[in-house]
Design a protein around this motif. Structure first.
Motif, PDB file in Angstrom:
ATOM      1  N   ASN B  87       0.833  -1.203   0.000  1.00  8.77           N
ATOM      2  CA  ASN B  87       0.000   0.000   0.000  1.00  8.77           C
ATOM      3  C   ASN B  87       0.874   1.261   0.000  1.00  8.77           C
ATOM      4  OD1 ASN B  87      -1.704   2.113   0.551  1.00  8.77           O
ATOM      5  ND2 ASN B  87      -2.893   1.008   2.103  1.00  8.77           N
ATOM      6  N   ASP B  88       0.979   1.903  -1.148  1.00 10.14           N
ATOM      7  CA  ASP B  88       1.855   3.075  -1.273  1.00 10.14           C
ATOM      8  C   ASP B  88       1.401   4.254  -0.426  1.00 10.14           C
ATOM      9  OD1 ASP B  88       3.385   1.684  -3.017  1.00 10.14           O
ATOM     10  OD2 ASP B  88       2.511   2.550  -4.832  1.00 10.14           O
ATOM     11  N   ALA B  89       0.160   4.223   0.036  1.00  8.93           N
ATOM     12  CA  ALA B  89      -0.345   5.355   0.820  1.00  8.93           C
ATOM     13  C   ALA B  89       0.117   5.300   2.277  1.00  8.93           C
ATOM     14  CB  ALA B  89      -1.864   5.385   0.761  1.00  8.93           C
ATOM     15  N   LYS B 117      11.845  -0.049   4.332  1.00  8.80           N
ATOM     16  CA  LYS B 117      11.591   1.361   4.003  1.00  8.80           C
ATOM     17  C   LYS B 117      10.471   1.946   4.862  1.00  8.80           C
ATOM     18  CE  LYS B 117      12.857   0.975  -0.889  1.00  8.80           C
ATOM     19  NZ  LYS B 117      12.654  -0.504  -1.019  1.00  8.80           N
ATOM     20  N   LYS B 118       9.601   1.073   5.363  1.00 11.55           N
ATOM     21  CA  LYS B 118       8.484   1.533   6.191  1.00 11.55           C
ATOM     22  C   LYS B 118       8.729   1.266   7.683  1.00 11.55           C
ATOM     23  CE  LYS B 118       5.245   0.813   2.396  1.00 11.55           C
ATOM     24  NZ  LYS B 118       3.843   0.650   2.008  1.00 11.55           N
ATOM     25  N   ASP B 119       9.932   0.797   7.983  1.00 14.47           N
ATOM     26  CA  ASP B 119      10.218   0.325   9.353  1.00 14.47           C
ATOM     27  C   ASP B 119      10.665   1.475  10.256  1.00 14.47           C
ATOM     28  OD1 ASP B 119      10.712  -1.274  11.519  1.00 14.47           O
ATOM     29  OD2 ASP B 119      12.685  -1.933  10.794  1.00 14.47           O
ATOM     30  N   VAL B 285       8.432   8.881  10.029  1.00 11.82           N
ATOM     31  CA  VAL B 285       7.327   8.746   9.066  1.00 11.82           C
ATOM     32  C   VAL B 285       7.462   9.815   7.970  1.00 11.82           C
ATOM     33  CG1 VAL B 285       4.816   8.831   8.737  1.00 11.82           C
ATOM     34  CG2 VAL B 285       5.779   7.761  10.799  1.00 11.82           C
ATOM     35  N   ILE B 286       7.761  11.037   8.401  1.00 13.32           N
ATOM     36  CA  ILE B 286       7.940  12.127   7.424  1.00 13.32           C
ATOM     37  C   ILE B 286       9.093  11.783   6.472  1.00 13.32           C
ATOM     38  CG2 ILE B 286       8.631  14.554   7.146  1.00 13.32           C
ATOM     39  CD1 ILE B 286       5.892  14.533   8.279  1.00 13.32           C
ATOM     40  N   GLU B 287      10.193  11.304   7.041  1.00  5.48           N
ATOM     41  CA  GLU B 287      11.339  10.945   6.192  1.00  5.48           C
ATOM     42  C   GLU B 287      10.980   9.841   5.208  1.00  5.48           C
ATOM     43  OE1 GLU B 287      14.977  12.243   9.175  1.00  5.48           O
ATOM     44  OE2 GLU B 287      14.879  10.160   8.479  1.00  5.48           O
ATOM     45  N   ALA B 288      10.250   8.849   5.709  1.00 11.69           N
ATOM     46  CA  ALA B 288       9.837   7.742   4.837  1.00 11.69           C
ATOM     47  C   ALA B 288       8.974   8.270   3.693  1.00 11.69           C
ATOM     48  CB  ALA B 288       9.089   6.684   5.646  1.00 11.69           C
ATOM     49  N   ALA B 289       8.086   9.213   4.022  1.00 10.77           N
ATOM     50  CA  ALA B 289       7.217   9.788   2.991  1.00 10.77           C
ATOM     51  C   ALA B 289       8.022  10.634   2.004  1.00 10.77           C
ATOM     52  CB  ALA B 289       6.117  10.631   3.639  1.00 10.77           C
ATOM     53  N   GLU B 290       9.025  11.337   2.526  1.00  8.79           N
ATOM     54  CA  GLU B 290       9.854  12.176   1.645  1.00  8.79           C
ATOM     55  C   GLU B 290      10.695  11.337   0.692  1.00  8.79           C
ATOM     56  OE1 GLU B 290      10.507  16.020   4.647  1.00  8.79           O
ATOM     57  OE2 GLU B 290      11.962  14.393   4.607  1.00  8.79           O
ATOM     58  N   ARG B 291      11.064  10.139   1.140  1.00  2.00           N
ATOM     59  CA  ARG B 291      11.927   9.289   0.317  1.00  2.00           C
ATOM     60  C   ARG B 291      11.188   8.636  -0.848  1.00  2.00           C
ATOM     61  NH1 ARG B 291      15.153   5.845   4.940  1.00  2.00           N
ATOM     62  NH2 ARG B 291      15.995   7.625   6.056  1.00  2.00           N
ATOM     63  N   VAL B 292       9.867   8.578  -0.731  1.00  2.00           N
ATOM     64  CA  VAL B 292       9.111   7.854  -1.770  1.00  2.00           C
ATOM     65  C   VAL B 292       9.232   8.573  -3.119  1.00  2.00           C
ATOM     66  CG1 VAL B 292       6.816   7.190  -2.534  1.00  2.00           C
ATOM     67  CG2 VAL B 292       7.494   6.805  -0.172  1.00  2.00           C
TER      68      VAL B 292
END
Lengths: 292, 292
Positions: B87-89, B117-119, B285-292
């Protein structure tokens, strides 16, 4: 005068045990096998390959060589690794690094393609995780710090509650050595290029592991009576007499002539840690074969 | 009297930056989203979930909850994790641990099912490898030691060349804190239950991180003037007056009344490290979202 911690003694004892284990595996129909992956004809790779092959033969480990041309593509190499991963007859893999320049950017991806179960030389992230977590089921530790532990074990040097100081924080020696010493219940300090009082910190050590990689960096100021010194580095000393009667020989970090008379025990260079690493690699292959 | 290193100050500053980053993401059409995976109705999980949800809302992070019944099977949980991975969201995942008893034997396998990547809470081996290797592209560090670093950064405490001592060698605090301090160029020593001279080692520290988890273990004998003390532990002190006028409150490792007057700076408990960890989770979480 310090006790010399001789790699040859450690290696001989280790090899004897490994020969028994290799024989036990063969009785069960398993021929422990090391796959060697080499890209190109780098002389130092060839030299190490020769030594490793000889050591493997001595122990009873089969060696299978996979040689790709210097200009092999990333895809060629990944395909080869995939084939090795799928080949149950190969238990451990040594791949020479650094890879040729054109593969350097992809080296990390290529290394991590190997099944960690076959990663006897710690080139995958999962092997590193195993070292950090203190687990033996995720790949294998790097051979050099593991060789340091073999030396400590062979000479009955108990680390529990001792102050251990490691000079160097590389991923191949310093950091894993610190983790392994911590696993042996030592109180571990890691010094590095940004440490301001390295000599003072080192004098507090009961066990001192020097992996600075800087010739003559470990002077008498770094040591005190009672210490065990493991000199991991292999440096070139152009002023050291060699066996051919000339000058130029390998040497460790220690100014041996001044450190040796002070400390309790020390590994010489050559003849110390370096000579144990190849047998540690073979130990990992045997373990990988035993785990199957 | 020591300077108090207050978690609230650190958190407020961190949150302000995270709000900006969350807004920047939303302007690009990305709603940073934390998935919370909970199995059962453990009260402490529910309490943490409530706090995390509130913090996420404050920052502008969407929270999606995935709750399985207490008796969920391993397969149920793996299926859920697979769905979240796909789930990319959902950018980051917090899964409460320990899992219920019947899943305990498989907890490691279940944790490692999550895409690193989501950990955002460091439950995979690859995240641990990243901490050990000093790389930020393999998962995320555990939130508690990362919170210690946030506190040091916020208060401008330079670690370079300083002697840092960490008490504790757990995988959630001690070991990663040591790696992160080393990454900040401190000379790091790790003490633990087998260390024989802990107080003496600690007195040598410029920066002392106590994660012993033992009430009143950090006495005046462990400290000296000039030190920065980060008290990570959250212990229960039944003799400490609480806000309701009775006895019983949380406390760190330090005997605060005797340590605080000696050292230069100290984190109180409560109000220190603990209050920063939730914002660190949101940062991940913000970093993970920024990396996508």
């Amino acid at each position: 005068m310090a006790k010399q911690l001789l790699g040859k003694e450690v290696t001989d004892a280790l090899n004897a045990k490994l020969i028994e284990r290799a024989n036990a595996l063969k009785e069960k129909g398993v021929v422990p096998t090391l796959g060697i992956v080499r890209v190109g004809e780098n002389p130092s790779d060839l030299s190490y390959e020769k030594g490793a092959t000889k050591r493997a033969e001595l122990i009873g480990i089969n060696v299978q060589k996979f040689v790709l041309p210097e200009d092999a593509s990333k895809e060629d190499l990944l395909k080869l690794i995939d084939e090795i991963n799928a080949n149950d007859a190969i238990h451990g893999v040594l791949m020479f690094r650094p890879l040729p320049k054109h593969l350097k950017a992809d080296q990390n991806e290529i290394c991590n393609r190997l099944d960690p179960k076959k990663d006897v030389d710690c080139m995958t992230d999962l092997s590193n995780a195993g070292v950090f977590e203190g687990r033996s089921d995720l790949g294998f530790a790097p051979c050099t710090p593991a060789a340091c532990m073999e030396i400590l074990d062979y000479y009955g040097i108990d680390c529990k509650g001792k102050n251990a100081v490691v000079i160097g924080r590389s991923l191949v020696v310093g950091k894993p050595a610190a983790m392994m010493l911590m696993g042996k219940n030592a109180t571990v300090t890691v010094c590095h290029t940004k440490t301001v009082n390295t000599a003072e910190v080192c004098r507090k050590a009961d066990i001192l592991v020097s992996a600075a990689g800087v010739l003559n960096s470990l002077t008498k100021d770094y040591v005190r009576p009672g210490q065990v010194v493991i000199d991991v580095s292999i440096n070139w000393d152009e002023n050291k007499p060699n066996a051919r009667g000339g000058l130029g020989a390998i040497a460790g970090d220690a100014v041996y002539a001044e450190v040796e008379p002070i400390v309790e025990a020390i590994t010489p260079v050559p003849g110390g840690v370096g000579s144990v690493t190849t047998s540690v690699l073979m130990k990992h292959v045997i373990e990988a074969a035993e785990r199957v």
